[in-house]
Structure formats: C-alpha cells, structure tokens
Design a protein around this motif. Structure first.
Motif, PDB file in Angstrom:
ATOM      1  N   GLN A  39       0.898  -1.205  -0.049  1.00 13.22           N
ATOM      2  CA  GLN A  39       0.021   0.084  -0.072  1.00 13.22           C
ATOM      3  C   GLN A  39       0.860   1.128   0.179  1.00 13.22           C
ATOM      4  N   GLY A 126       8.785  -1.380   8.152  1.00 12.14           N
ATOM      5  CA  GLY A 126       7.509  -2.075   8.609  1.00 12.14           C
ATOM      6  C   GLY A 126       7.084  -3.133   9.340  1.00 12.14           C
ATOM      7  N   ILE A 143       7.971   0.970  11.831  1.00 13.32           N
ATOM      8  CA  ILE A 143       6.935   1.804  11.424  1.00 13.32           C
ATOM      9  C   ILE A 143       5.637   1.233  10.835  1.00 13.32           C
ATOM     10  N   GLY A 144       4.690   1.991  10.345  1.00 13.29           N
ATOM     11  CA  GLY A 144       3.658   1.618   9.780  1.00 13.29           C
ATOM     12  C   GLY A 144       3.726   1.820   8.408  1.00 13.29           C
ATOM     13  N   THR A 145       2.510   1.288   7.578  1.00 17.82           N
ATOM     14  CA  THR A 145       2.881   1.414   6.237  1.00 17.82           C
ATOM     15  C   THR A 145       2.845   3.282   5.563  1.00 17.82           C
ATOM     16  N   SER A 146       1.936   3.764   6.303  1.00 19.27           N
ATOM     17  CA  SER A 146       1.900   5.352   5.702  1.00 19.27           C
ATOM     18  C   SER A 146       3.249   5.740   6.063  1.00 19.27           C
ATOM     19  N   GLU A 147       3.913   5.300   7.177  1.00 17.47           N
ATOM     20  CA  GLU A 147       5.321   6.056   7.359  1.00 17.47           C
ATOM     21  C   GLU A 147       6.414   5.579   6.114  1.00 17.47           C
ATOM     22  N   GLU A 149       5.704   5.125   3.298  1.00 16.84           N
ATOM     23  CA  GLU A 149       5.272   5.764   2.153  1.00 16.84           C
ATOM     24  C   GLU A 149       6.060   7.202   2.414  1.00 16.84           C
ATOM     25  N   SER A 150       6.082   7.580   3.513  1.00 21.48           N
ATOM     26  CA  SER A 150       6.691   8.798   3.648  1.00 21.48           C
ATOM     27  C   SER A 150       8.210   8.802   3.770  1.00 21.48           C
TER      28      SER A 150
ATOM     29  N   GLU B  78      -0.442  -1.884   9.765  1.00 14.84           N
ATOM     30  CA  GLU B  78      -1.553  -0.766   9.586  1.00 14.84           C
ATOM     31  C   GLU B  78      -2.643  -1.246   9.395  1.00 14.84           C
ATOM     32  N   ASN B 104      -0.011   4.941  13.925  1.00 15.19           N
ATOM     33  CA  ASN B 104      -0.862   4.564  12.623  1.00 15.19           C
ATOM     34  C   ASN B 104      -2.082   5.009  12.689  1.00 15.19           C
ATOM     35  N   ILE B 168       2.956  14.106   4.056  1.00 16.78           N
ATOM     36  CA  ILE B 168       3.987  13.920   2.672  1.00 16.78           C
ATOM     37  C   ILE B 168       3.897  15.339   2.020  1.00 16.78           C
TER      38      ILE B 168
END
Ligand code: SF4
Lengths: 454, 199
Positions: A39, A126, A143-147, A149-150, B78, B104, B168
């Motif tokens: 993701q 992750g 970290i999580g998936t959004s992180e 991506e960051s 997540e 998260n 972002i």
C-alpha cells in the motif's frame, strides 16, 4: 550537558526541530518486506512520486514465504504478494533479494549480515522487531505502512523524542541461560507496556560480554516491553562482527567510520529518565505460560495465582500448574529473535545424540540463507536431521503463521519466537516462548524441561 | 485525509488489556495487499460463534471504541487501524496504546484518546450503558450524558487531525531544502553511508 546514546543518535538526525520535542528525523536506511509495503508503493504511485533515495532501501520477502517447496509458491495470495514486492522494487529501482538468492532471509537477520545495518544510522522497517538493529547502536524502530510511504517519498519521518530507560545487566549468566531468558525476565518484570514511551539502552557487564547474536536477541524483544527502540553502544565486538560484511565500508573509510562509531555511547554521567538493574546470575531459563509475553515464569515455576481467566482458558492451564512437565506437540526453532547461527548451535548442542520425542513435530527454520549454509557447513543440519528435526528454508514461518506452517487448534508449541499472542501460530494455537536450548530440550523430552537438568 | 472535527455516537466497550494487533487483524489476512475492505476480518477469531461486543445490534454505527490498557500492542501492521476504520471507528479511548498502533491511527484520521484511570472508567461505564457520547477534538472534550472530560494531544497531532493535512505534501512543501542540506552535510561527514561498496 551530558547526553545519552539515544539523544546523541537523535540529535545527529534532526532535519528540522519542532515544538514539544518533536522533529523531522532523517532516515538513513529502510528494509522492506512483502506484507507492509504494497500500500506504500501504491500510495507513492498515486502521488506520481518515485523514491527519493532508492539506494537507501533493501527489500526481501520473508513473512509469507513457504519454508519448503517454494518454487513456485503454492498459495496464490502469497505468490501474488511476493511478486508484487519484486515488481514494485523493480519499478522503483530498489534492490530486491529474490527467494532463490542465497542472501534471502528474515529482514532483521539479513540487515546485519550484509552490513546494511551499521552503527549510528537511523533504520526503519514496517515491522515492530526493527528494534533488533539497535544492537549495533543504530536508532532503529518499527513503523507503519503510511510511514513507509513517507520515507520512500521524503527520506524523513516526523517523530516524538522518547524518554530514556537504561537497563543495566551485570554478572555472569548461568549455564543454559541465554539472552532470551534475560529479555523475558525483563518483560515479565516491567510488563508488556512497561517501557512504553521510552527508548531502552541495555548496558552493564553482561551486555558487554555478549556476542552480537545475543545482543540482537535482547534488543529484538524490546517491543514486547512496549518500547520501540532498544540500543546497545557499539564496541569492538560490534566492529569485529561488521568488518568485511558486504556493505560495510572498507580501508580508510572503514577507519573513519570506526572512529565515529566509537563516539556513540552515553556519557558516563548522563542521566536517564528511568533505570532498572538485573542480576544476570539470578536469571533462570524462562517459559511463558499465557497469551502476552509478560506472562512468563522461570521453568521451575508455576502458573501464578491471579492469572487472567481468558489467558488460562485459551492456554488450557490453571493457576498453580507447574510449567515443567507440560506435554508439547510442536517445536519451532527460528524467527528474528532466535534464528541466527548461535541459536542453532545452542539448540543443536542439546539435540546432538538425542531423538525428538514420539508424537512431537519439531522444525528448524534458519533466519537466513547465510545462517542456513553456515549451519550446514558446521554439521548442524546433520545433527538436527539425525535427531528427527525438520530442516527448512529461511523465513518467518511459525513465528507468524502466514505461510503453510501453522499449528492446529489446541496444539501446544515450544517456540523460540517472540509472541505468544492468541492465534499467532494458528487459530487456537498455544505458544510457550523460550530459548533455543530450552525448545530443543522440550523437543527431545516431549515436555517442557529445564535444560540445565538434561 | 478526512479532517477530524467532532463525532457523536455510542461506543463499543472492550476493556480487556493488551489487545494486540494480531487479535485486531489476524496475520493470515495480511496477504491482502489492499487498504480497504479489511473490516470483515477485524477481530475475526473473537467474532466466531457470535456474541462479540462489536456485533451487538445496539452498537451498529458506533464510531468510538473504549479499549483497555496497551491497546494495539504488538505487530506494527497498519492493517489493524485500517480494519477498524473500515468498521466506522473514528476514535479510540484507552488508558494507553501500543506506540506504533497509535502513530498509525493518527496517520489514518483516527483519534486516539489517552485517559487516566478514573476518567477512562467513567467513559467505559457510559459505553456499557450504551450512552451516546460526543468527542470534540478542537476543544479537547469528551462529553458524556452528565459530565465532560478533558483530554489532550500533542499540538502537531491535533493539528494534523483537525486539518486533515497530508504529511508527505506538507514535508515536501516546507522541508525540501532542509532535507537536501542535511544530505549534503552527511555525505561529507559520513561518506560510508553514501558510497556503495558492494557489487
Ligand atoms: S520472524 Fe516473526 S517477529 Fe520476526 S519479522 Fe518475521 S514475523 Fe516478525
């Protein structure tokens, strides 16, 4: 002002300081695996972005991969997930270690082996057991998936500075007692949320005397005490481990790096927000009895009175029951906690000349291809096979039961992994966490056994 | 990200301590590579056989979860907050959270409210009475039928939730130069992190 190792690493990575002890931290390295990244890559694509620094990342499939018959992967979902990681990495220009690559293995085992993990860096993945890499004096956290991506997009993460906790462990561990017993003792003492909000630094003579493998086991389970970060100051043991690793610096650059790495320690008078001391000599082999990693006692102990009913019902145990002598069905030796060469040596030393008990299925899953080949060269595979253990290909396997390795409902497993959560090793599976030597002792006796008495 | 303003609903009482993310979203469902539609797998094992609190018809549409200590500990997945969001949960009230899970939540427009024991118990009891409660992030209030409880959040997290801003975009807009400057400095000071020595 005197500073701790954690603060030193933090300060060295601040890109922009923010109010309330927050900061944008630069991220030097990221490990990627098939489960937490799809993701993040999709999000990056939707933004029309490419990774800012593809060379700072390394990817490998470990969670969902079978530990036998893996070409091709039979499960279509797992096969698709692994293929997606490979395709995402190819498109993004990120190095991917394929399933048939000799270096494939669990993210937290291969990072150090390849010298991808280095002292003084920030390293994320992750995956909550990223704390493992703190054994090298790296600021490493899950970290999580959004992180993810960051980090792919910007190479920085917004973080909140943690408070500091020093765990001093002094003295000599008894025979048959390992780093796994130390960390389980700590978790049992402070609780599964006991270190939340803290970054732990492990120190003391016991830690200085440990190998890198043992230090990694110690840092690995920091998350089971609620903290994201577990650190050990790098020293000659660290440098000796790293020297000559594929991605470690060489020659003059190596010398410069070591000179910098030697500065990575807490100042002698640095003040920690909290201190805990453990006496190594007093630590006995540990076994978990419940469904949270802090539900743990010495192998000669009993299930405590006042234990939660839910956990007892799930585990099929009652308060006051002794752990030793409890019959087991399965044994799992592996994972990022205890799937390294020293772990396999410790288990093989117990297995040698003995046989897996009737009715018990025991598997050994090396943490990486390198661990596997080393174990084979040392004759460990032959010892395990002669004793009736199964010898598998590297991966997470029965630590997370995402592949075809899983327990049947109600089965009881002596496991060297890190989580005894409900359902972690399969629906209704009952996990007892312990060290590799203890798991091997359970395998050859068919019951939970004090390895010191074997 | 959807901005978080206020919400008003009944709350799911789930006071058990140490609910880990494996319970919230069992690992075998992590083979899905999508973000959406994970709600059907949330608490999968707990929901077998019926009678799980989440399925109580009186809680249909509840947007608040009152959870126990160390909620969301364990794995960083997540997929756990994604699955809860998919069920409509927008706010979780607990005495403490697993740290990665909590981070998260923020990244997914979900508000984690940490309360002291006494306040948490009052909220829990209200949830168990199926009371409608209201959460106001801007003022940091959680209103029960006959009392109002204050809560706080680090300012930047509060703002992120209120604005629904994209992390972002924000970093790229405001910090690109600082990131580049950091890289230039590090490349000079620690060249081993920049040169490739491997084949
Ligand atoms: S071995 Fe277990 S804990 Fe380690 S990375 Fe794999 S699934 Fe996670």
């Amino acid at each position: 002002m005197p500073v701790t190792l954690y603060d030193r690493l933090w300060d060295a990575h601040v890109v922009a300081a923010e109010a309330d002890s927050g900061a944008l931290l630069y991220i030097d390295r990221m490990l990627l695996h098939e489960v937490s990244s799809p993701q993040a890559f999709a999000g990056l694509r939707e933004r029309g972005l490419r990774p800012r620094r593809a060379a700072a990342h390394l990817a490998v499939a470990d969670h969902a991969v079978p530990t036998r018959a893996r070409h091709p992967i039979a499960d279509p979902q797992a096969r698709a997930q692994v293929a997606l990681l490979e395709a995402n990495c190819a498109a993004a220009g990120i190095e991917y270690l394929a399933l048939d690559d000799a270096r494939q293995g669990i993210v937290h085992v291969i990072g150090p082996e390849l010298g991808f993990t280095l002292p003084g860096i920030t390293l994320v993945c992750g995956d909550s057991h990223t704390a493992t890499h703190g054994a090298f004096g790296a600021l490493a956290f899950g970290i999580g998936t959004s992180e993810i991506e960051s980090v792919l997009a910007t190479q920085v993460l917004r973080q909140q500075r943690a408070r500091t906790l020093r765990v001093r462990i002094d003295g000599v561990l008894g025979q048959g007692v390992s780093a796994k017993d130390v960390i389980l003792t700590l978790i049992g003492r402070i609780g599964a949320g006991g270190a939340a909000g803290f970054a732990i630094e492990y120190a003391g003579s016991t830690v200085s005397g440990m190998s890198m493998e043992a230090r990694m086991t110690l840092c690995n389970m920091t998350i089971e005490a609620g903290a994201r970060i577990g650190l050990i100051a790098p020293d000659d043991t660290t440098f000796a481990y790293l020297k000559g690793r594929p991605r470690a610096p060489v020659d003059a650059v190596w010398e410069a790096a070591v000179a910098y790495w030697r500065t990575l320690a807490s100042d002698p008078v640095a003040v920690f927000d909290r201190e805990i001391a453990l006496d190594a000599a007093a630590i006995a082999p540990q076994v978990s009895w419940g469904t949270s990693p802090d539900q743990v006692v010495a192998v000669d102990g009993v299930v405590p009175a006042g234990a939660g009913k839910g956990a007892l019902a799930y585990m099929g145990l009652s308060a006051g029951a002794p752990l030793a002598g409890l019959a087991i069905d399965r044994v799992f030796i592996g994972s990022c906690t205890n799937g390294r060469i020293e772990d396999l040596r410790a288990a093989a030393a117990v297995a040698q000349g003995r046989r897996v008990a009737d009715g018990v299925t025991a598997i050994v899953v090396p943490g990486s291809g390198l661990v596997k080949r080393t174990a084979e060269a040392e004759g460990l595979r032959d010892i395990f096979i002669a004793a009736g253990f199964e010898w598998r290909e590297p991966g997470c396997s029965l630590c997370v039961a995402m592949n075809d390795d899983r327990l049947d409902p109600g089965q009881r497993c002596a496991s060297t992994s890190n989580r005894n959560f409900e359902g972690r090793q399969g629906i209704g599976a009952r996990t007892h966490l312990m060290s590799p030597a203890m798991a091997a002792a359970a395998a050859v006796t068919g019951v939970i056994t004090d390895v010191r008495a074997l | 990200m959807t901005p978080f303003t206020t919400l008003s609903s009944r709350a799911v009482p789930l006071p058990e301590a140490n609910i880990d993310t494996d319970i919230i979203l069992p690992a075998r469902f992590l083979l899905h590579t999508e973000k959406h539609g994970l709600g059907r797998f949330a608490f999968f094992e707990r929901r077998q056989g019926g009678g799980f609190i989440l399925d109580d018809p009186r809680l249909t549409g509840a947007q608040i979860l009152v959870a126990g200590e160390n909620f969301g500990c364990g794995s960083s997945r997540e997929q756990a907050p994604w699955a809860l969001a998919d069920l409509g949960i927008r706010c979780i009230v607990a005495p403490s959270f697993g740290e990665i899970f909590r981070a998260n939540c923020i990244r997914n427009a979900m508000l984690p409210v940490t309360l002291g024991r006494a306040d948490w118990l009052r909220v829990l009891e209200a949830a168990q009475r199926f009371e409608v409660m209201a959460v106001y992030l801007a003022t940091g209030r959680l209103d029960l039928a006959n009392t109002s409880i204050g809560f706080s959040l680090p300012p930047r997290e509060r703002e992120a939730l209120l604005d629904g801003r994209d992390e972002i975009d924000l970093i790229l807009a405001h910090h690109a130069a600082a990131i580049a400057a950091f890289e230039t400095r590090q490349r000079h000071d620690q060249p081993w992190l920049w040169e490739t020595h491997h084949g």
